[in-house]
Design a protein around this motif. Structure first.
Motif, short mmCIF file in Angstrom:
data_model
loop_
_atom_site.label_atom_id
_atom_site.label_comp_id
_atom_site.label_asym_id
_atom_site.label_seq_id
_atom_site.Cartn_x
_atom_site.Cartn_y
_atom_site.Cartn_z
N GLY A 280 0.82 -1.26 0.00
CA GLY A 280 -0.06 0.20 -0.02
C GLY A 280 0.81 1.24 -0.07
N GLN A 281 2.16 1.22 0.26
CA GLN A 281 3.03 2.18 0.46
C GLN A 281 4.17 1.48 0.20
OE1 GLN A 281 2.22 4.83 4.06
NE2 GLN A 281 1.69 2.98 4.84
N ILE A 282 4.46 1.59 -1.29
CA ILE A 282 5.82 1.03 -1.86
C ILE A 282 7.12 1.87 -1.37
CG2 ILE A 282 7.18 0.54 -3.84
CD1 ILE A 282 4.90 -1.41 -3.46
N GLN A 283 6.91 2.78 -1.16
CA GLN A 283 8.17 3.78 -0.83
C GLN A 283 8.53 3.49 0.68
OE1 GLN A 283 5.25 4.89 -1.18
NE2 GLN A 283 4.63 6.65 0.37
N LYS A 284 7.48 2.79 1.48
CA LYS A 284 8.00 2.51 2.79
C LYS A 284 8.42 1.08 2.93
CE LYS A 284 5.17 6.02 5.28
NZ LYS A 284 4.43 6.31 6.45
N SER A 285 9.87 0.83 2.60
CA SER A 285 10.14 -0.31 2.47
C SER A 285 11.33 -0.71 3.06
CB SER A 285 10.50 -0.75 0.94
OG SER A 285 9.15 -0.69 0.04
N TRP A 286 11.81 -1.98 3.71
CA TRP A 286 12.80 -2.18 4.45
C TRP A 286 13.80 -3.34 3.71
CZ3 TRP A 286 13.93 0.84 8.75
CH2 TRP A 286 13.01 1.84 8.99
N SER A 287 15.15 -3.50 4.15
CA SER A 287 15.76 -4.50 3.37
C SER A 287 17.05 -4.58 4.09
CB SER A 287 16.04 -4.32 1.97
OG SER A 287 16.91 -3.49 1.42
N VAL A 288 17.92 -5.50 3.99
CA VAL A 288 19.08 -5.80 4.39
C VAL A 288 19.82 -6.78 3.56
CG1 VAL A 288 18.56 -7.34 6.19
CG2 VAL A 288 20.48 -5.95 6.67
N LEU A 289 21.24 -6.80 3.33
CA LEU A 289 21.85 -7.61 2.59
C LEU A 289 22.90 -8.49 3.62
CD1 LEU A 289 22.73 -5.61 -0.79
CD2 LEU A 289 21.26 -7.60 -0.38
N PRO A 290 23.41 -9.59 3.24
CA PRO A 290 24.35 -10.21 4.08
C PRO A 290 25.76 -9.69 4.18
CG PRO A 290 23.45 -11.71 2.53
CD PRO A 290 22.89 -10.38 2.12
N THR A 291 26.17 -8.68 3.11
CA THR A 291 27.46 -8.15 3.31
C THR A 291 27.38 -6.64 3.01
OG1 THR A 291 28.01 -8.61 0.95
CG2 THR A 291 28.95 -9.84 2.51
N GLY A 292 27.16 -6.20 1.64
CA GLY A 292 27.06 -4.66 1.53
C GLY A 292 26.61 -4.63 0.10
N GLN A 293 26.66 -3.41 -0.51
CA GLN A 293 25.92 -3.12 -1.75
C GLN A 293 27.20 -3.01 -2.84
OE1 GLN A 293 22.69 -0.19 -0.97
NE2 GLN A 293 21.94 -1.19 -3.04
N SER A 294 28.33 -3.03 -2.52
CA SER A 294 29.45 -2.91 -3.48
C SER A 294 30.52 -4.22 -3.31
CB SER A 294 30.35 -1.79 -2.88
OG SER A 294 31.56 -1.58 -3.81
N GLY A 295 30.92 -4.47 -4.59
CA GLY A 295 31.90 -5.57 -4.55
C GLY A 295 33.21 -4.97 -4.72
N ASN A 296 33.42 -3.70 -4.29
CA ASN A 296 34.79 -3.24 -4.18
C ASN A 296 35.23 -2.93 -2.74
OD1 ASN A 296 36.92 -1.30 -4.23
ND2 ASN A 296 35.73 0.33 -5.20
N ILE A 297 36.37 -3.64 -2.56
CA ILE A 297 36.80 -3.81 -1.05
C ILE A 297 37.12 -2.39 -0.76
CG2 ILE A 297 39.31 -3.99 -1.71
CD1 ILE A 297 39.49 -5.99 0.59
N LEU A 298 37.47 -1.46 -1.76
CA LEU A 298 37.73 0.08 -1.03
C LEU A 298 36.45 0.71 -0.73
CD1 LEU A 298 40.87 0.54 -3.39
CD2 LEU A 298 40.74 -0.15 -0.88
N SER A 299 35.33 0.38 -1.16
CA SER A 299 34.21 1.07 -0.73
C SER A 299 33.82 0.90 0.44
CB SER A 299 33.05 0.53 -1.87
OG SER A 299 31.91 1.03 -1.59
N GLU A 300 32.81 2.39 1.33
CA GLU A 300 32.55 1.94 2.44
C GLU A 300 31.32 1.20 2.37
OE1 GLU A 300 30.42 5.46 3.78
OE2 GLU A 300 30.50 6.41 1.74
N HIS A 301 30.64 0.73 1.33
CA HIS A 301 29.47 -0.23 1.14
C HIS A 301 29.87 -1.75 0.93
CE1 HIS A 301 27.30 3.39 1.47
NE2 HIS A 301 27.77 3.97 0.07
N GLU A 313 18.77 -6.73 12.03
CA GLU A 313 18.30 -5.27 11.69
C GLU A 313 18.01 -5.20 10.34
OE1 GLU A 313 21.10 -3.83 15.27
OE2 GLU A 313 21.66 -3.01 13.17
N PHE A 314 17.33 -4.01 9.72
CA PHE A 314 16.86 -3.58 8.54
C PHE A 314 17.37 -2.17 8.46
CE2 PHE A 314 14.21 -7.30 9.77
CZ PHE A 314 14.11 -7.88 8.24
N ARG A 315 17.50 -1.87 7.13
CA ARG A 315 17.77 -0.42 6.53
C ARG A 315 16.45 0.08 6.04
NH1 ARG A 315 19.23 0.51 1.71
NH2 ARG A 315 19.65 -1.30 0.26
N TYR A 316 16.38 1.40 6.07
CA TYR A 316 15.17 1.62 4.85
C TYR A 316 15.49 1.81 3.58
CZ TYR A 316 11.60 5.29 3.97
OH TYR A 316 10.51 5.72 3.37
N GLN A 317 14.63 1.36 2.82
CA GLN A 317 15.08 1.34 1.63
C GLN A 317 14.29 2.59 0.80
OE1 GLN A 317 15.09 -2.62 -0.37
NE2 GLN A 317 13.26 -1.89 -1.17
#
Length: 338
Positions: A280-301, A313-317
């Motif tokens: 009903g409110q697509i913009q109000k979504s939550w998710s979490v990944l096992p590691t991060g969103q980047s495959g670059n080891i130098l990335s903060e993500h 825990e979850f992060r606001y999507q």
């Protein structure tokens, strides 16, 4: 079980039509779900396949049927549920087989922890540590003499083992209880008691005599590997973990492992992503990944969600353009070369 591929008699005899694929549309229950369990057939038949046990499916339907006022926070709790009712049944069927008058003080202390275990695989759970070690040694004593080590190691990590373990331990007359290499005919009580003594000895050798250290967090971990991490000197730079986490085999928070003699349960699979979307409110979504969103080891993500994932825990999507623009920290621009 495996089919003999060289035998024409074991070839498929036909195929089911597409409309016979299990499906549900606006079911009376008001919800649809799947936990890799065997679905109901469309003609009231169950078709065979390599399905997982129904443990998670039963827990999901139990929780969904208990109430009809679901919120995001309640769904977060459900996704992180670590209750294993099957393990509780197994534990309660095995404990009465122990002759408490014959147990040492250390064994009685451990037995008390197991009796009070609520069958949850939380980080601080002590009963989970004792149960997993005990049930592994019981099966090793029961099956390895007939199977041999190689086949037993294959069996112990299979869906067949998970689906049959409760029926086995509750069957006092199973032929598997007897050790074929022994002149004595062992009974279920003999194997269960012997395994319990060995369990406590093994855990004291592994984790020490202080029961406070016998927690699930001490033995259940995950390490996310990188190909370069195969080189031991690069492992700590490229791999993410090891990280202690709750969950286990065939609970909703299905952080699974293959049992072995080590007493450590290193996760080999789990949810590739956890996500909650309010349709009903697509913009109000939550998710979490096992590691991060980047495959670059130098990335903060590279690994910034790993501990969140382990903690449940979850992060606001961010789904809305305005939200994204307000929260952006950097911008990647891909410009075509001239």
């Amino acid at each position: 079980l495996f089919l003999d591929g060289s035998n024409p008699a074991e070839e498929p005899t036909g195929f089911l039509p597409f409309e016979m694929n299990p499906h549900a549309e606006n079911p009376p229950s008001g919800y649809v779900y799947s936990a890799n369990n065997q679905p109901e057939g469309m003609d009231d038949q169950l078709y065979p396949g390599y399905y997982v046990p129904e443990n998670r499916a039963k827990r999901i339907t139990q929780l969904l049927n208990e109430e009809n006022d679901w919120t995001i926070e309640k769904m977060k709790t459900m996704i992180n549920d670590v209750h294993a009712s099957e393990d509780l049944h197994i534990s309660k069927s095995l404990i009465p087989l122990l002759m408490e008058k014959d147990l040492s003080e250390q064994e009685l202390s451990a037995l008390s922890l197991l009796k009070n275990w609520d069958a949850n695989y939380r980080m601080n759970s002590q009963g989970a540590v004792i149960f997993q070690k005990w049930i592994y040694i019981i099966q090793k004593y029961a099956f390895e003499d007939e199977m041999g080590q190689e086949l037993f190691d294959t069996y112990i990590g299979s869906h067949l083992q998970k689906r049959s373990i409760r029926a086995f331990v509750e069957n006092d007359s199973s032929i598997w209880w007897n050790n074929v290499n022994s002149e004595i005919k062992e009974q279920r009580r003999d194997i269960v008691s012997k395994a319990f003594t060995e369990t406590i000895q093994a855990l004291e050798n592994q984790l020490g005599s202080n029961r406070d250290n016998w927690t699930w967090a001490e033995v259940h971990t995950v390490e996310h590997p990188h190909p370069f991490g195969e080189n031991e000197s690069l492992r700590k730079y490229f791999n993410v973990g090891p990280i202690a986490l709750k969950g286990g085999n065939e609970v909703i928070n299905n952080i699974g492992f293959t049992p072995d003699s080590s007493g450590y349960y290193k996760a080999t699979f789990g949810p590739a992503m956890r996500r909650i979307i309010d349709m009903g409110q697509i913009q109000k979504s939550w998710s979490v990944l096992p590691t991060g969103q980047s495959g670059n080891i130098l990335s903060e993500h590279y690994s910034d969600q790993a501990q969140m994932y382990a903690n449940g825990e979850f992060r606001y999507q961010l789904m809305d353009k305005k939200d994204i623009q307000q929260h952006q920290k950097s911008k990647l621009m891909l410009v075509p070369s001239k």
